[in-house]
Design a protein around this motif. Structure first.
Motif, PDB file in Angstrom:
ATOM      1  N   ALA A  37      -3.791  -4.976  -1.078  1.00 18.39           N
ATOM      2  CA  ALA A  37      -4.777  -6.066  -1.044  1.00 18.39           C
ATOM      3  C   ALA A  37      -4.681  -6.916  -2.313  1.00 18.39           C
ATOM      4  CB  ALA A  37      -6.181  -5.497  -0.891  1.00 18.39           C
ATOM      5  N   GLU A  38      -4.548  -6.239  -3.468  1.00 19.51           N
ATOM      6  CA  GLU A  38      -4.453  -6.971  -4.730  1.00 19.51           C
ATOM      7  C   GLU A  38      -3.178  -7.820  -4.773  1.00 19.51           C
ATOM      8  OE1 GLU A  38      -5.361  -3.856  -4.409  1.00 19.51           O
ATOM      9  OE2 GLU A  38      -7.159  -3.494  -5.619  1.00 19.51           O
ATOM     10  N   LEU A  39      -2.056  -7.223  -4.278  1.00 21.41           N
ATOM     11  CA  LEU A  39      -0.788  -7.976  -4.289  1.00 21.41           C
ATOM     12  C   LEU A  39      -0.911  -9.222  -3.412  1.00 21.41           C
ATOM     13  CD1 LEU A  39       2.178  -5.425  -4.236  1.00 21.41           C
ATOM     14  CD2 LEU A  39       0.790  -6.251  -6.130  1.00 21.41           C
ATOM     15  N   LYS A  40      -1.500  -9.062  -2.223  1.00 21.43           N
ATOM     16  CA  LYS A  40      -1.656 -10.217  -1.323  1.00 21.43           C
ATOM     17  C   LYS A  40      -2.521 -11.288  -1.980  1.00 21.43           C
ATOM     18  CE  LYS A  40      -1.082  -8.083   3.191  1.00 21.43           C
ATOM     19  NZ  LYS A  40      -1.857  -7.207   4.079  1.00 21.43           N
ATOM     20  N   ALA A  41      -3.581 -10.851  -2.639  1.00 26.29           N
ATOM     21  CA  ALA A  41      -4.493 -11.817  -3.263  1.00 26.29           C
ATOM     22  C   ALA A  41      -3.791 -12.590  -4.370  1.00 26.29           C
ATOM     23  CB  ALA A  41      -5.721 -11.090  -3.818  1.00 26.29           C
TER      24      ALA A  41
ATOM     25  N   GLU B  15      -4.715  -1.819 -13.286  1.00 27.07           N
ATOM     26  CA  GLU B  15      -3.761  -0.984 -14.026  1.00 27.07           C
ATOM     27  C   GLU B  15      -2.905  -0.204 -13.025  1.00 27.07           C
ATOM     28  OE1 GLU B  15      -2.859   0.178 -18.066  1.00 27.07           O
ATOM     29  OE2 GLU B  15      -4.844  -0.631 -17.608  1.00 27.07           O
ATOM     30  N   GLY B  16      -1.602  -0.153 -13.248  1.00 27.80           N
ATOM     31  CA  GLY B  16      -0.719   0.598 -12.356  1.00 27.80           C
ATOM     32  C   GLY B  16      -0.111  -0.245 -11.256  1.00 27.80           C
ATOM     33  N   SER B  17      -0.424  -1.546 -11.208  1.00 30.78           N
ATOM     34  CA  SER B  17       0.158  -2.391 -10.154  1.00 30.78           C
ATOM     35  C   SER B  17       1.319  -3.217 -10.706  1.00 30.78           C
ATOM     36  CB  SER B  17      -0.917  -3.294  -9.545  1.00 30.78           C
ATOM     37  OG  SER B  17      -1.426  -4.202 -10.498  1.00 30.78           O
ATOM     38  N   ASP B  18       2.089  -2.612 -11.637  1.00 35.28           N
ATOM     39  CA  ASP B  18       3.244  -3.289 -12.219  1.00 35.28           C
ATOM     40  C   ASP B  18       4.517  -2.898 -11.483  1.00 35.28           C
ATOM     41  OD1 ASP B  18       4.633  -0.931 -13.826  1.00 35.28           O
ATOM     42  OD2 ASP B  18       2.456  -0.750 -14.060  1.00 35.28           O
ATOM     43  N   ASN B  19       5.613  -3.592 -11.808  1.00 34.41           N
ATOM     44  CA  ASN B  19       6.855  -3.412 -11.054  1.00 34.41           C
ATOM     45  C   ASN B  19       7.574  -2.101 -11.373  1.00 34.41           C
ATOM     46  OD1 ASN B  19       7.607  -4.208 -13.641  1.00 34.41           O
ATOM     47  ND2 ASN B  19       9.411  -5.305 -12.941  1.00 34.41           N
TER      48      ASN B  19
ATOM     49  N   ASP C   7       6.448  -0.919  -5.611  1.00 32.61           N
ATOM     50  CA  ASP C   7       7.346  -1.921  -5.033  1.00 32.61           C
ATOM     51  C   ASP C   7       6.553  -3.171  -4.664  1.00 32.61           C
ATOM     52  OD1 ASP C   7       9.560  -0.308  -5.227  1.00 32.61           O
ATOM     53  OD2 ASP C   7       9.249   0.602  -3.254  1.00 32.61           O
ATOM     54  N   GLY C   8       7.279  -4.238  -4.396  1.00 36.30           N
ATOM     55  CA  GLY C   8       6.641  -5.433  -3.848  1.00 36.30           C
ATOM     56  C   GLY C   8       6.034  -6.338  -4.890  1.00 36.30           C
ATOM     57  N   THR C   9       6.335  -6.097  -6.175  1.00 34.09           N
ATOM     58  CA  THR C   9       5.802  -6.977  -7.217  1.00 34.09           C
ATOM     59  C   THR C   9       6.851  -7.171  -8.303  1.00 34.09           C
ATOM     60  OG1 THR C   9       4.061  -7.304  -8.860  1.00 34.09           O
ATOM     61  CG2 THR C   9       4.771  -5.034  -8.483  1.00 34.09           C
ATOM     62  N   ARG C  10       6.772  -8.306  -8.983  1.00 33.49           N
ATOM     63  CA  ARG C  10       7.629  -8.550 -10.141  1.00 33.49           C
ATOM     64  C   ARG C  10       6.788  -8.609 -11.415  1.00 33.49           C
ATOM     65  NH1 ARG C  10      10.239 -13.822  -7.956  1.00 33.49           N
ATOM     66  NH2 ARG C  10      11.311 -13.932  -9.952  1.00 33.49           N
TER      67      ARG C  10
ATOM     68  N   MET D 284       2.167   6.931  -2.266  1.00 34.26           N
ATOM     69  CA  MET D 284       1.080   7.847  -2.602  1.00 34.26           C
ATOM     70  C   MET D 284       0.355   7.434  -3.873  1.00 34.26           C
ATOM     71  SD  MET D 284       0.404  10.515  -0.661  1.00 34.26           S
ATOM     72  CE  MET D 284       0.077  12.053  -1.554  1.00 34.26           C
ATOM     73  N   ALA D 285       1.134   6.865  -4.852  1.00 35.83           N
ATOM     74  CA  ALA D 285       0.563   6.580  -6.158  1.00 35.83           C
ATOM     75  C   ALA D 285      -0.816   5.940  -5.995  1.00 35.83           C
ATOM     76  CB  ALA D 285       1.492   5.681  -6.957  1.00 35.83           C
ATOM     77  N   GLN D 286      -0.829   4.736  -5.397  1.00 36.14           N
ATOM     78  CA  GLN D 286      -2.084   4.069  -5.094  1.00 36.14           C
ATOM     79  C   GLN D 286      -1.747   2.865  -4.232  1.00 36.14           C
ATOM     80  OE1 GLN D 286      -4.311   3.830  -8.720  1.00 36.14           O
ATOM     81  NE2 GLN D 286      -6.149   3.223  -7.644  1.00 36.14           N
ATOM     82  N   ASP D 287      -2.638   2.493  -3.357  1.00 38.89           N
ATOM     83  CA  ASP D 287      -2.351   1.356  -2.476  1.00 38.89           C
ATOM     84  C   ASP D 287      -2.958   0.094  -3.064  1.00 38.89           C
ATOM     85  OD1 ASP D 287      -1.822  -0.371  -0.500  1.00 38.89           O
ATOM     86  OD2 ASP D 287      -3.264   0.455   0.943  1.00 38.89           O
TER      87      ASP D 287
END
Lengths: 293, 150
Positions: free
Chosen positions: B25-29, B80-84, B88-91, B19-22
């Protein structure tokens, strides 16, 4: 015997006055250091094999600044946070005033020049495999590095770990001078065993610890939780590490894994050091890891 | 009605963590660009080690690709907010957003090392090794501070 010692460790933690004899600091034999001539170039190799800068350089230091061993790196653990001290040649805040014998007592026995126990966050449990000549050579190299007058910061530990006397018992349990890999079949494995179990102190992170913080030698190099609390440190024993010897050596040289990911976290700093070693030494480390049971 | 409520509840529970935010796309890129780097480093590393036969043209293409990746703007990949700690899914560690200037400076260091490789790659297998170590140094220096160890 180990169970008895563990019970004693508990007793000493509860009653620091007990076990006085068992907890006294033990020192090296000064005779072994008489008449040794330092070899600075050899000391430099040992400096990189031991990765001194990874903990003793200032935390933000990069490039040339990593040769200033001002201290300040914080090591988190279940017992509290240890802060690496200044070991630059500054006579007041560093170890410039130390003799090679002082360094030997610190590295091989975990005892300060004033006769106090060091916490085993300083990995003398590994350095114990180093020789008198090694220490003399390393001291000579450390003396060539820039001095820093950064004062030492205190460790941040919880009671009862603030009682250093208890470390004497800890040493009776865990400070062992025999190698884990008892039989090394070739000269290369002998060299690798010395580098890995000795100055390289690889097991200090790659081997799990028991409740008292001692390495579990029966689970050697099988990985461990990251003491920082997140993630884990990988197992590097043959059952778990599928890389070939040449892939391990290449990783230690360049930081690249076989699929060309790159080292990160603390291991990136380790590779900064192992990349400075002679190629034979990286090959020896790889051969040792493959020789483990 | 009861069934609908249950379905809604179940759907909410499944959706809650995302829910936080999707940021998929950024992770894949951003992860995709690192994959492109790894594949091309693999070509150069294989040649440097003698595992792949040296081919000046293929080495040059790999090096050119490393430079091309270094020119991709990083701004859209790291919202902002796409940290581990947040997803999930990122380091990717929160320190990236605390030290953005340093993070981007390290990315520039990679670009400079890639340019060194671009000069070296076509000149012979023995020239690749030193340039590769330089590129690798920039990878590690950023991973040391900004990527969570596995």
């Amino acid at each position: 015997m180990r169970l008895i010692l563990k019970l004693l460790l508990v007793a000493v933690l509860l009653a620091p006055a007990a076990g006085y004899w068992l907890t006294r600091p033990d020192r090296v034999d000064p005779e072994a250091f008489a008449g040794l001539t330092p070899d600075v170039a050899r000391g430099e190799t040992l400096y990189y094999a031991g990765g001194c800068a990874s903990c003793h350089a200032a935390p933000e230091a990069e490039g040339e600044a990593k040769l200033v061993l001002a201290g300040g790196h914080r090591l988190e653990s279940d017992f509290g946070t240890f802060v690496a001290p200044n070991i630059s040649p500054d006579p007041e805040h560093g170890i410039g005033a130390w003799s090679a014998l002082d360094l030997a007592n610190a590295m091989l026995r975990g005892v300060s020049p004033e006769g106090r126990h060091y916490y085993p966050s300083f990995p003398y449990t590994s350095y114990i495999h180093m020789s008198a000549q090694d220490i003399v050579d390393l001291k000579a190299f450390l003396d060539t590095l820039p001095a820093s007058d950064t004062p030492n910061a205190a460790h941040d530990l919880a009671f009862p770990f603030t009682l250093r006397r208890g470390i004497g018992l800890w040493k009776a349990l865990y400070l062992e001078d025999d190698y884990v890999l008892a039989n090394a079949a070739t000269d290369t494995v002998v060299r690798g065993r010395y580098l890995v179990e000795g100055p390289g102190h690889c097991a200090e992170c790659h081997t799990p610890r028991d409740a008292f913080g001692g390495l579990d030698r029966s689970a050697w190099m099988t990985g461990a939780p990251n003491p920082s609390g997140r993630g884990s440190i990988p197992a590097i024993d043959p059952a778990n590490l599928s890389w070939s010897e040449s892939e391990i050596a290449y990783y230690l040289e360049t930081g690249f894994t076989p699929d060309f990911d790159s080292a990160g976290g603390h291991m990136a700093r380790v590779v900064e050091n192992t990349s400075q070693l002679p190629e034979e030494d990286r090959q020896a480390i790889a051969a040792y890891l493959k020789a483990l049971p | 009605m009861k069934r609908f409520a249950l379905t809604l509840a179940a759907a909410t529970m499944v959706a809650a963590p995302a829910m936080a935010q999707d940021f998929s796309a950024e992770l894949k890129a951003r992860q995709g660009q690192f994959r492109i780097m790894a594949l091309n480093l693999g070509v150069l590393g294989g040649m440097a080690q003698g595992k792949i036969e040296y081919d000046a043209e293929a080495a040059q293409e790999a090096a050119d690709t490393l430079v091309a990746v270094s020119m991709i703007s990083q701004t859209p990949h790291w919202p902002e907010g796409s940290d581990n700690f947040s997803i999930d899914g990122t380091r990717a560690m929160p320190a990236i957003w605390e030290n953005t200037d340093d993070f981007l400076a390290k990315w520039s260091d990679y670009g400079e090392a890639a340019l060194v490789m671009q000069e070296a790659a076509g000149t012979g297998a023995e020239a690749i090794g030193p340039a590769l170590r330089q590129v690798g140094g920039t990878c590690s220096s950023c991973h040391d501070d900004y990527r969570e160890p596995q």
